[in-house]
Design an enzyme around this catalytic site. Sequence first.
Site, short mmCIF file in Angstrom:
data_model
loop_
_atom_site.label_atom_id
_atom_site.label_comp_id
_atom_site.label_asym_id
_atom_site.label_seq_id
_atom_site.Cartn_x
_atom_site.Cartn_y
_atom_site.Cartn_z
N ASN A 54 65.55 -4.54 48.77
CA ASN A 54 64.96 -5.34 47.60
C ASN A 54 63.42 -4.60 47.08
O ASN A 54 63.35 -4.68 45.86
CB ASN A 54 64.28 -6.63 48.11
CG ASN A 54 63.27 -7.33 47.26
OD1 ASN A 54 63.70 -7.81 46.01
ND2 ASN A 54 61.99 -7.23 47.60
N THR B 98 57.60 -12.87 38.61
CA THR B 98 57.03 -12.25 39.70
C THR B 98 55.87 -11.39 39.22
O THR B 98 55.65 -11.28 38.17
CB THR B 98 57.82 -11.23 40.40
OG1 THR B 98 58.24 -10.12 39.73
CG2 THR B 98 59.27 -11.97 40.90
N ASP C 27 57.42 1.74 54.27
CA ASP C 27 57.69 2.56 53.07
C ASP C 27 59.06 2.92 53.05
O ASP C 27 59.31 4.00 53.58
CB ASP C 27 56.66 3.88 52.87
CG ASP C 27 56.85 4.58 51.55
OD1 ASP C 27 57.78 4.66 51.06
OD2 ASP C 27 55.74 5.28 51.25
N TYR D 102 63.51 3.38 35.07
CA TYR D 102 64.03 2.13 35.62
C TYR D 102 65.27 1.89 35.66
O TYR D 102 65.84 1.74 36.76
CB TYR D 102 62.98 0.95 35.41
CG TYR D 102 63.34 -0.23 35.96
CD1 TYR D 102 62.50 -0.51 37.17
CD2 TYR D 102 63.88 -1.38 35.51
CE1 TYR D 102 62.78 -1.55 37.93
CE2 TYR D 102 64.05 -2.52 36.03
CZ TYR D 102 63.55 -2.74 37.42
OH TYR D 102 63.91 -3.98 38.09
N ARG E 67 55.68 -10.09 48.80
CA ARG E 67 55.55 -10.82 47.63
C ARG E 67 56.81 -11.10 46.73
O ARG E 67 57.66 -10.45 47.07
CB ARG E 67 54.40 -10.23 46.52
CG ARG E 67 54.68 -8.96 45.95
CD ARG E 67 53.54 -8.50 45.18
NE ARG E 67 53.91 -7.43 44.38
CZ ARG E 67 53.11 -6.53 43.80
NH1 ARG E 67 51.83 -6.72 43.85
NH2 ARG E 67 53.42 -5.74 42.90
N LYS F 9 68.20 1.82 38.73
CA LYS F 9 68.91 0.61 38.95
C LYS F 9 70.32 0.86 38.92
O LYS F 9 71.20 -0.02 39.51
CB LYS F 9 68.26 -0.60 38.14
CG LYS F 9 66.90 -1.05 38.43
CD LYS F 9 67.06 -1.68 40.00
CE LYS F 9 65.68 -1.80 40.73
NZ LYS F 9 65.51 -2.38 41.85
N1 NAD Z 1 60.81 -9.13 38.37
C1 NAD Z 1 61.94 -9.17 37.75
O1 NAD Z 1 61.75 -9.42 36.51
C2 NAD Z 1 63.26 -8.34 38.17
C3 NAD Z 1 64.33 -8.35 37.66
C4 NAD Z 1 65.53 -7.60 38.01
C5 NAD Z 1 65.27 -6.76 39.15
N2 NAD Z 1 63.96 -6.90 40.01
C6 NAD Z 1 63.90 -6.17 41.10
O2 NAD Z 1 63.72 -6.99 42.18
C7 NAD Z 1 62.97 -6.23 43.25
C8 NAD Z 1 61.60 -7.16 43.57
O3 NAD Z 1 60.75 -6.99 42.59
P1 NAD Z 1 59.77 -8.20 42.30
O4 NAD Z 1 59.93 -8.65 40.83
O5 NAD Z 1 59.52 -9.07 43.46
O6 NAD Z 1 58.55 -7.23 42.19
P2 NAD Z 1 57.02 -7.20 43.03
O7 NAD Z 1 56.47 -5.83 42.48
O8 NAD Z 1 56.63 -8.32 42.70
O9 NAD Z 1 57.49 -6.92 44.47
C9 NAD Z 1 58.01 -5.73 44.89
C10 NAD Z 1 57.69 -5.19 46.33
O10 NAD Z 1 58.11 -3.92 46.64
C11 NAD Z 1 57.14 -3.40 47.43
N3 NAD Z 1 57.08 -2.04 47.40
C12 NAD Z 1 56.98 -1.12 46.22
N4 NAD Z 1 57.18 0.03 46.62
C13 NAD Z 1 57.35 0.24 48.15
C14 NAD Z 1 58.05 1.02 48.94
N5 NAD Z 1 57.98 2.56 48.48
N6 NAD Z 1 58.20 0.79 50.05
C15 NAD Z 1 58.34 -0.66 50.56
N7 NAD Z 1 58.09 -1.76 49.67
C16 NAD Z 1 57.63 -1.19 48.37
C17 NAD Z 1 55.92 -3.86 46.65
O11 NAD Z 1 54.68 -3.53 47.54
C18 NAD Z 1 56.02 -5.34 46.59
O12 NAD Z 1 55.79 -6.03 47.35
C19 NAD Z 1 62.76 -5.04 42.75
O13 NAD Z 1 63.75 -3.89 43.43
C20 NAD Z 1 63.03 -5.21 41.22
O14 NAD Z 1 63.20 -3.89 40.45
C21 NAD Z 1 62.88 -7.67 39.63
#
Ligand code: NAD
Length: 271
Positions: free
Chosen positions: A98, A198, A71, A163, A27, A167
């Site tokens: 990711n 997201t 995982d 967090y 997702r 990061k």
């Molecule tokens: N959404 C934001 O505002 C934002 C901003 C900066 C960075 N990010 C980073 O972008 C990346 C994706 O985030 P997103 O917003 O799509 O989040 P999200 O929660 O929508 O998706 C994250 C995905 O990672 C999976 N995940 C979690 N733990 C896991 C594990 N142990 N093994 C495998 N998969 C695992 C989840 O099941 C999920 O499908 C993350 O690393 C997040 O920190 C997000």
Amino acid sequence: MTATDPRAHLQHNPLRHKIAIVSGGARGIGAAIARRLVADGAEVVIGDVLDNPGRAVAESLGPQAAYAHLDVTEHQDWRAAVELARATFGNPNILVCNAGVMFSSPFEKTTPEDFRRLFEINALGAVQGIHAVLDPMRAAGGGSVVVVSSVGGAVGIEGMSAYCASKAANTMIARSAAIELSQYGIRVNSIHPSRVDTPMSNSDAVAAVASPDTSDLPPLGRIAEPEDVAALVAFLAGDESSFITGDQHFIDGGRQAGYKYSATAARDFRR
Ligand SMILES: NC(=O)c1ccc[n+]([C@@H]2O[C@H](COP(=O)([O-])OP(=O)(O)OC[C@H]3O[C@@H](n4cnc5c(N)ncnc54)[C@H](O)[C@@H]3O)[C@@H](O)[C@H]2O)c1
């Protein structure tokens, strides 16, 4: 571009012959990355702990995609994802680390165990991924690794110490790996999105610390879409970025440029 231009094929299928693994692809940003890489011609293994949504994303992308339960904290899962990529498509030459989790609590209440959990998934998950693809990438003659960090890997965010720390670790994992893996033709970059639309950023954890008004928006005046981030990943994954490694790439609508205090703050004081 002329018909004899050696880069002509990049116009339509810039990632043709590329084989990618995208963690956390069920997702959000990961799913958008998988869709973009496939659209650009790559074959992609999507890994996640959310098996049903992950499988659904892979199925929607047709024969260029496959799903693996992954995982990122589990060495065996990484091995299985790499094996699936090799057996289905060939040696992976793109890895997108990711997968990540968000956690919010005041610093004084954030326990070492909270920090440990975030590091385990967000930071060490990326380390395990890079280790897992190293041999096949070497065999493939090189590759590109993109580690998804955050603006929170460069500046602190109130209520998100664990967090942000995890990061920030992503940044130096990418930089250190870039230096040492350059000898194999493997590039490693980190990307740093600001808030993206997201499930993660719409969670209660973020709602608790994010401002409800628009004053938190970056200069470009909106939060990012997952597709904005996917476009940057596609560029870093492909050969057009072949001289770029070990760098931090911000995709933040100008957030790191500075702050707008209000729409009327930039008055002309010469009058
Ligand atoms: N959404 C934001 O505002 C934002 C901003 C900066 C960075 N990010 C980073 O972008 C990346 C994706 O985030 P997103 O917003 O799509 O989040 P999200 O929660 O929508 O998706 C994250 C995905 O990672 C999976 N995940 C979690 N733990 C896991 C594990 N142990 N093994 C495998 N998969 C695992 C989840 O099941 C999920 O499908 C993350 O690393 C997040 O920190 C997000």
